[in-house]
Enzyme design. Structure first.
Site, PDB file in Angstrom:
ATOM      1  N   ALA A 142     -31.279  12.149 -37.480  1.00 34.80           N
ATOM      2  CA  ALA A 142     -30.645  12.687 -38.586  1.00 34.80           C
ATOM      3  C   ALA A 142     -31.357  12.324 -40.383  1.00 34.80           C
ATOM      4  CB  ALA A 142     -29.143  12.164 -38.508  1.00 34.80           C
ATOM      5  N   GLY A 143     -31.932  11.273 -40.109  1.00 30.33           N
ATOM      6  CA  GLY A 143     -32.711  10.742 -41.515  1.00 30.33           C
ATOM      7  C   GLY A 143     -32.122   9.363 -41.847  1.00 30.33           C
ATOM      8  N   SER A 174     -29.800  10.372 -33.679  1.00 32.64           N
ATOM      9  CA  SER A 174     -31.179   9.904 -33.811  1.00 32.64           C
ATOM     10  C   SER A 174     -31.869  11.311 -34.371  1.00 32.64           C
ATOM     11  CB  SER A 174     -31.747   9.777 -32.409  1.00 32.64           C
ATOM     12  OG  SER A 174     -33.369   9.686 -32.506  1.00 32.64           O
ATOM     13  N   SER A 223       0.733  -1.373  -0.176  1.00 32.60           N
ATOM     14  CA  SER A 223       0.060   0.089   0.063  1.00 32.60           C
ATOM     15  C   SER A 223       0.893   1.253  -0.154  1.00 32.60           C
ATOM     16  CB  SER A 223      -0.911  -0.050   1.135  1.00 32.60           C
ATOM     17  OG  SER A 223      -1.837   1.180   1.256  1.00 32.60           O
ATOM     18  N   SER A 269     -25.365   3.616 -33.944  1.00 34.52           N
ATOM     19  CA  SER A 269     -23.838   3.118 -33.538  1.00 34.52           C
ATOM     20  C   SER A 269     -23.035   4.194 -33.225  1.00 34.52           C
ATOM     21  CB  SER A 269     -23.477   2.399 -34.990  1.00 34.52           C
ATOM     22  OG  SER A 269     -23.624   3.177 -36.263  1.00 34.52           O
ATOM     23  N   GLY A 277     -25.247   8.001 -37.552  1.00 40.51           N
ATOM     24  CA  GLY A 277     -25.775   9.279 -37.170  1.00 40.51           C
ATOM     25  C   GLY A 277     -26.506   9.287 -36.183  1.00 40.51           C
TER      26      GLY A 277
END
Length: 632
Positions: free
Chosen positions: A471-472, A469, A32, A541, A467
């Site tokens: 984004a298309g 949520s 320690s 992703s 991409g």
């Protein structure tokens, strides 16, 4: 004059010969924080007269500036070389020191005691034959004492010296020493450490360090240095079967082809039958070549070049082993893993694994349990945090030769490496190969990917849409598939929401589950490519590592990363599912872009400006890119 010169030369040569024939003990000091590890090593060097006059003068000057001994020489400064170490009075990095006595040579690694630097302690322990574990007599056995003991046992160190230090601060009380010894042995009995020796000492006062002290007449055992000079630790390495990892194929000219490396276990002679793993080809050792000439025998620890009687394929990373006692070969095994990185280990995430001289891709597929270093209890867990230890299943990209760590440390250990930064993330010790690896084999198929693609008249590939949520991604992917279908192409779309209704319905949205989510989808997409399809994958992703893993599953020309790039503010304005509003209120945890990061692609094949163009235009850009690559 000549006679005196000759006599002096002979004396020097005799001394060098004597030094060459001394055996070497590698050991670590651990324990320690502020247990006195650096002071102990400094005392060993000082009392064994291993410090030169200029070093002593520098030490005296440093002690006045950095010392913690009230103006006296601070021996800890001999190993605490970093300025941060001297300012804080702790060890951070591993400091290696060489010294020798009349009986033996030593390399000692002074390892840090602070929990934050446990990774450095494991590094020092990985090459040690013995551990000197310090315990402060005032504090007794602490959590870090137990953690270091567990790592020592995990890394196969069979000899531990428990040095109960600072006995001078407890009046050299025998009962204090015996209480600590009893507590430690009760813990050590549950570890696989066959040889534990306990010694009371005071590194600062020099009691029981290099010679028996006078302050503890009740102690009848050895002082530390005499024990280190006589303990036997190295015999097992030379008695084990031959293990020779190939480091370099030595081909200086067309008349010579040898295989260079260091023998990590066993011994070898010309005429010995050997096997080369993982190929399992066999041959016979022709020569053992060194710079000083051929040898009749080489043993563990020697760096040599072997030549074989047969012209067989041997590459860096292969292991030349005794033909009658070969290591196992597998691509899946169970192992203990010590995690050394601030970012947690995630099952399913791709890493590089270094086995000696062999580098292979792989992943930890499952954490069977974590180990509580205080109680040694097994606990459940889905990730390993910094300094945690887990018993895990691992899967590699291809089989490698290995031994169980208990049988051979060098061929039974590995380190985990970040694929991007090359930073060391953790280390592991192999316990056994998984039976599933022995029972599962590739079944050859008459109809292969090329035949399936030819029947469909197309080139299969993965279009990986990533991409934020909103984004298309799904909208664009749907339009691209519609256009491809109209053109007579065979396609399938794997959409993030749709897959969670079936294949991934058991997964949540923690970082671990998101990693597993992408791993499953990537493996499924690979099967679709093998079927000859153009598969469109539409997932947030968010992590580069998982997208990189998906890319690695197929050919270089079979993966196109499509970044649907829309600014966060645009995605929030769209918010088609109302998820951003919930995330801002804190009702959704781990939401990408708000409470969880998104790692943009660095080298995407196609970047779509989703904040500037309509989905139809973006879909046309994708189809055009496919045509340019001869896919559509």
């Amino acid at each position: 004059m000549q006679d005196r010169f000759t006599a002096a030369t002979q004396e020097v040569l005799a001394y060098l010969h004597e030094q060459e024939n001394k055996d070497l003990l590698r050991f670590i000091t651990c324990g320690s924080v502020d247990d006195g590890k650096s002071t102990l090593i400094g005392r060993l060097l000082y009392d064994s007269k291993q410090i030169f006059e200029d070093q002593l003068a520098a030490l005296d000057k440093d002690s006045a500036r950095w010392g913690t001994t009230g103006g006296a020489i601070d021996l800890a400064l001999l190993t605490d070389g970093l300025q941060a170490e001297r300012e804080q009075g702790i060890t951070i990095d591993v400091a290696y020191r060489f010294f020798a006595t009349d009986r033996r040579k030593f390399i000692v690694a002074d390892t840090p005691g602070h929990e934050q630097y446990t990774r450095n302690m494991a590094t020092g322990a990985s090459t040690a034959d013995l551990a000197v574990l310090l315990v402060d007599a005032r504090k007794g056995v602490l959590t870090q004492t137990r953690r270091h003991s567990y790592i020592v046992s995990l890394l196969g160190i069979r000899h531990v010296v428990v040095a109960v230090n600072k006995m001078d601060l407890v009046g050299y009380d025998r009962s204090v020493f015996e209480r600590i010894v009893a507590e430690y042995r009760a813990f050590a009995d549950r570890l696989d450490i066959p040889h534990v020796t306990c010694i009371p000492l005071s590194a600062l006062a020099g009691e029981n360090v290099t010679t028996p002290g006078t302050a503890m007449p009740w102690w009848e055992g050895p002082a530390l240095l005499p024990f280190l000079e006589t303990v036997e630790v190295a015999a097992a390495r030379t008695q084990a079967p031959l293990r020779f990892p190939v480091q370099w194929v030595n081909r200086p000219n067309q008349d010579f082809r040898g295989f260079s490396g260091t023998i990590v276990a066993g011994r070898v002679r010309p005429g010995d039958a050997v096997a080369v793993l993982p190929s399992a080809r066999t041959s016979t050792v022709a020569r053992i070549v060194t710079m000083d000439g051929d040898l009749e025998e080489a043993v563990a620890g020697q760096a040599v070049t072997l030549t074989l009687t047969d012209e067989i394929d041997v590459s860096r990373g292969d292991v030349i082993a005794a033909a009658g006692a070969r290591p196992e070969v597998a691509d899946q095994f169970a192992a203990h893993v010590v995690w050394m990185n601030d970012h947690a280990m995630m099952p399913g995430r791709g890493y590089l694994l270094q086995f000696g001289t062999h580098l292979v891709g792989g992943q930890i597929t499952e954490i069977k349990h974590k180990v509580n270093v205080n109680t040694l209890e097994h606990t459940a867990g889905k990730r390993l945090e910094l300094n945690e230890v887990g018993f895990c299943n691992l899967a590699l990209d291809h089989p490698v030769p290995f031994d169980a760590y208990a049988e051979c440390r060098e061929t039974g250990s590995f380190i985990l490496i970040d694929r991007v930064t090359n930073a060391t993330l953790g280390c592991g010790t192999i316990t056994f190969a998984l039976r599933r690896a022995q029972n599962i084999h590739w079944q050859p198929m008459t109809v292969d990917k090329a035949a399936r693609a030819a029947a469909k008249g197309q080139k299969p590939c993965i279009l990986w849409f990533t991409g934020l949520s909103g984004a298309g991604k799904s909208t664009v992917a749907n339009l691209v598939e519609k256009k491809l279908h109209a053109g007579g192409y065979h396609t399938y779309t794997l959409d993030g929401d749709n897959v969670r209704h079936g294949l991934n319905k058991d997964l949540g949205f923690t970082e671990e589950d998101r990693v597993e989510n992408i791993r499953r989808v990537a493996e499924t997409a690979r099967l679709f490519v093998d079927a000859g399809l153009i598969v469109l994958v539409s997932f947030i992703s968010p992590f580069r590592e998982e997208r990189r893993m998906a890319r690695s599953l197929v050919g270089a020309d079979e993966f196109l990363e499509v970044w649907v790039d829309a600014p966060l503010e645009v995605c929030e304005q769209r918010d088609p599912k109302g998820l951003y509003a919930k995330a801002r209120k804190g009702t959704i945890a781990n939401f990408t872009g708000i409470s969880s990061p998104y790692e943009p692609p660095e080298n995407a094949e196609l970047v779509l400006a989703a904040g500037e163009h309509d989905p139809e235009t973006l879909a046309d850009q994708v189809v055009a890119a496919l045509k340019a690559r001869g896919i559509a």
